[in-house]
Design a protein around this motif. Structure first.
Motif, PDB file in Angstrom:
ATOM      1  N   ALA A   1       0.846  -1.191   0.000  1.00  0.00           N
ATOM      2  CA  ALA A   1       0.000   0.000   0.000  1.00  0.00           C
ATOM      3  C   ALA A   1       0.892   1.255   0.000  1.00  0.00           C
ATOM      4  N   GLN A   2       0.386   2.280  -0.635  1.00  0.00           N
ATOM      5  CA  GLN A   2       1.164   3.508  -0.696  1.00  0.00           C
ATOM      6  C   GLN A   2       1.201   4.182   0.669  1.00  0.00           C
ATOM      7  N   LYS A   3       2.332   4.829   0.947  1.00  0.00           N
ATOM      8  CA  LYS A   3       2.510   5.453   2.240  1.00  0.00           C
ATOM      9  C   LYS A   3       3.526   6.572   2.128  1.00  0.00           C
ATOM     10  N   ILE A   4       3.285   7.644   2.866  1.00  0.00           N
ATOM     11  CA  ILE A   4       4.213   8.765   2.946  1.00  0.00           C
ATOM     12  C   ILE A   4       4.570   8.988   4.413  1.00  0.00           C
ATOM     13  N   THR A   5       5.862   9.139   4.700  1.00  0.00           N
ATOM     14  CA  THR A   5       6.307   9.355   6.079  1.00  0.00           C
ATOM     15  C   THR A   5       7.135  10.629   6.165  1.00  0.00           C
ATOM     16  N   GLN A   6       6.707  11.507   7.048  1.00  0.00           N
ATOM     17  CA  GLN A   6       7.495  12.700   7.380  1.00  0.00           C
ATOM     18  C   GLN A   6       7.836  12.588   8.850  1.00  0.00           C
ATOM     19  N   THR A   7       9.089  12.379   9.159  1.00  0.00           N
ATOM     20  CA  THR A   7       9.507  12.025  10.517  1.00  0.00           C
ATOM     21  C   THR A   7       9.775  13.228  11.402  1.00  0.00           C
ATOM     22  N   GLN A   8       9.755  14.426  10.853  1.00  0.00           N
ATOM     23  CA  GLN A   8      10.066  15.627  11.628  1.00  0.00           C
ATOM     24  C   GLN A   8       8.773  16.399  11.902  1.00  0.00           C
ATOM     25  N   PRO A   9       8.183  16.259  13.067  1.00  0.00           N
ATOM     26  CA  PRO A   9       6.956  17.016  13.338  1.00  0.00           C
ATOM     27  C   PRO A   9       7.196  18.520  13.338  1.00  0.00           C
ATOM     28  N   GLY A  10       8.376  18.931  13.848  1.00  0.00           N
ATOM     29  CA  GLY A  10       8.679  20.348  13.896  1.00  0.00           C
ATOM     30  C   GLY A  10      10.170  20.592  13.782  1.00  0.00           C
ATOM     31  N   MET A  11      10.519  21.755  13.201  1.00  0.00           N
ATOM     32  CA  MET A  11      11.922  22.134  13.057  1.00  0.00           C
ATOM     33  C   MET A  11      12.082  23.629  13.275  1.00  0.00           C
ATOM     34  N   PHE A  12      13.208  23.996  13.901  1.00  0.00           N
ATOM     35  CA  PHE A  12      13.575  25.402  14.050  1.00  0.00           C
ATOM     36  C   PHE A  12      14.873  25.629  13.285  1.00  0.00           C
ATOM     37  N   VAL A  13      14.893  26.687  12.486  1.00  0.00           N
ATOM     38  CA  VAL A  13      16.062  26.999  11.678  1.00  0.00           C
ATOM     39  C   VAL A  13      16.332  28.498  11.756  1.00  0.00           C
ATOM     40  N   GLN A  14      17.605  28.851  11.771  1.00  0.00           N
ATOM     41  CA  GLN A  14      17.986  30.257  11.766  1.00  0.00           C
ATOM     42  C   GLN A  14      17.781  30.834  10.361  1.00  0.00           C
ATOM     43  N   ASP A  22      12.443  16.135   5.521  1.00  0.00           N
ATOM     44  CA  ASP A  22      12.508  14.750   5.086  1.00  0.00           C
ATOM     45  C   ASP A  22      11.155  14.196   4.655  1.00  0.00           C
ATOM     46  N   CYS A  23      11.210  13.336   3.638  1.00  0.00           N
ATOM     47  CA  CYS A  23      10.020  12.633   3.175  1.00  0.00           C
ATOM     48  C   CYS A  23      10.443  11.295   2.602  1.00  0.00           C
ATOM     49  N   THR A  24       9.904  10.218   3.142  1.00  0.00           N
ATOM     50  CA  THR A  24      10.105   8.906   2.544  1.00  0.00           C
ATOM     51  C   THR A  24       8.750   8.360   2.127  1.00  0.00           C
ATOM     52  N   TYR A  25       8.779   7.506   1.127  1.00  0.00           N
ATOM     53  CA  TYR A  25       7.527   7.000   0.589  1.00  0.00           C
ATOM     54  C   TYR A  25       7.653   5.510   0.323  1.00  0.00           C
ATOM     55  N   ASP A  26       6.520   4.896   0.177  1.00  0.00           N
ATOM     56  CA  ASP A  26       6.487   3.473  -0.116  1.00  0.00           C
ATOM     57  C   ASP A  26       5.452   3.231  -1.197  1.00  0.00           C
ATOM     58  N   SER A  65      14.402  22.982  -3.868  1.00  0.00           N
ATOM     59  CA  SER A  65      14.880  21.867  -4.668  1.00  0.00           C
ATOM     60  C   SER A  65      14.458  20.579  -3.997  1.00  0.00           C
ATOM     61  N   LEU A  66      14.391  19.547  -4.786  1.00  0.00           N
ATOM     62  CA  LEU A  66      13.959  18.260  -4.271  1.00  0.00           C
ATOM     63  C   LEU A  66      15.120  17.287  -4.413  1.00  0.00           C
ATOM     64  N   ASN A  67      15.558  16.737  -3.305  1.00  0.00           N
ATOM     65  CA  ASN A  67      16.628  15.755  -3.305  1.00  0.00           C
ATOM     66  C   ASN A  67      15.983  14.372  -3.442  1.00  0.00           C
ATOM     67  N   PHE A  68      15.925  13.899  -4.685  1.00  0.00           N
ATOM     68  CA  PHE A  68      15.202  12.669  -5.011  1.00  0.00           C
ATOM     69  C   PHE A  68      16.180  11.506  -5.055  1.00  0.00           C
ATOM     70  N   GLN A  69      16.000  10.547  -4.146  1.00  0.00           N
ATOM     71  CA  GLN A  69      16.825   9.346  -4.134  1.00  0.00           C
ATOM     72  C   GLN A  69      15.886   8.152  -4.288  1.00  0.00           C
ATOM     73  N   LYS A  70      15.760   7.728  -5.529  1.00  0.00           N
ATOM     74  CA  LYS A  70      14.732   6.745  -5.872  1.00  0.00           C
ATOM     75  C   LYS A  70      14.957   5.416  -5.178  1.00  0.00           C
ATOM     76  N   ALA A  71      16.213   4.961  -5.144  1.00  0.00           N
ATOM     77  CA  ALA A  71      16.503   3.658  -4.544  1.00  0.00           C
ATOM     78  C   ALA A  71      16.175   3.650  -3.052  1.00  0.00           C
ATOM     79  N   ARG A  72      16.356   4.776  -2.415  1.00  0.00           N
ATOM     80  CA  ARG A  72      16.062   4.883  -0.991  1.00  0.00           C
ATOM     81  C   ARG A  72      14.619   5.304  -0.737  1.00  0.00           C
ATOM     82  N   LYS A  73      13.887   5.600  -1.821  1.00  0.00           N
ATOM     83  CA  LYS A  73      12.504   6.055  -1.721  1.00  0.00           C
ATOM     84  C   LYS A  73      12.399   7.275  -0.816  1.00  0.00           C
ATOM     85  N   SER A  74      13.225   8.252  -1.110  1.00  0.00           N
ATOM     86  CA  SER A  74      13.144   9.492  -0.353  1.00  0.00           C
ATOM     87  C   SER A  74      13.036  10.680  -1.307  1.00  0.00           C
TER      88      SER A  74
END
Lengths: 116, 114
Positions: A1-14, A22-26, A65-74
């Motif tokens: 089944a298709q799935k999307i995972t974003q593991t960072q609920p929140g981030m602070f950046v200067q 981050d985004c991984t998919y299945d 930009s999108l850092n697409f790593q197909k083999a890693r599904k990210s």
């Protein structure tokens, strides 16, 4: 089944720093599209960038930009030189060609906060 | 201006009182869809439509109905709303249902069911 995972609920950046969300998919579908959307506090959903599964190059749109790593599904979103206006929720989404008959799924989102 | 519109933008109702949220797009898009957004869950697809008179269930269709009688309109119907349908609802459209097509979203409808 298709799935999307974003593991960072929140981030602070200067401000002015680069940030990676981050985004991984299945999926078992050979053809699919990946999307990133921005949702500011006002609530609207703004399309940022698209990456096709057969695209040879990483997608770019201005500071995004999108850092697409197909083999890693990210499919990580990179924002260069962050600005205060980048503070928002960011969602990764996937659309398959065959398996799910055009259903679209979203990740749970990452809340990005930019510090001045 | 190319856009997706939703009405109403805000709605407070009571349990069991039927309501309809309208959605209209002026881009001649074939594909339209409804989502609900809840904290920590992202957006979840309720129903989608590939074209006029063609609709199908998404991941969370229970308690909702849709119709697609015209290409531009895709109303969401809650026959008997319940408090667990309190949410932020988005309508979206894309030119087709193909995987490379970008969806464009309406401004959202905030629904509170008491």
């Amino acid at each position: 089944a298709q799935k999307i995972t974003q593991t960072q609920p929140g981030m602070f950046v200067q401000e002015k720093e680069a940030v990676t969300l981050d985004c991984t998919y299945d999926t078992s579908d050979p053809s699919y599209g990946l999307f990133w959307y921005k949702q500011p506090s006002s609530g609207e959903m703004i399309f940022l960038i698209y990456q096709g599964s057969y695209d040879q190059q990483n997608a770019t749109e201005g500071r995004y930009s999108l850092n697409f790593q197909k083999a890693r599904k990210s499919a990580n979103l990179v924002i260069s030189a962050s600005q205060l206006g980048d503070s928002a929720m960011y969602f990764c989404a996937m659309r398959e060609a065959y398996s799910s008959a055009s259903k679209i799924i979203f990740g749970s989102g990452t809340r990005l906060s930019i510090r001045p | 201006e190319a856009q997706v519109t939703q009405n109403p933008r805000y709605l407070i109702t009571v349990t069991g009182k039927k309501l309809t949220v309208t959605c209209s797009q002026n881009m001649n898009h074939e594909y339209m869809s409804w989502y609900r957004q809840d904290p920590g869950l992202g957006l979840r697809q309720i129903y989608y439509s590939m074209n006029v008179e063609v609709t199908d269930k998404g991941d969370v269709p229970e308690g909702y109905k849709v119709s697609r009688k015209e290409k531009r309109n895709f109303p969401l119907i809650l026959e008997s709303p319940s408090p667990n349908q309190t949410s932020l609802y988005f309508c979206a459209s894309s030119r087709t249902g193909f995987e490379q097509e970008t969806q464009y979203f309406g401004p959202g409808t905030r629904l509170l069911v008491l």
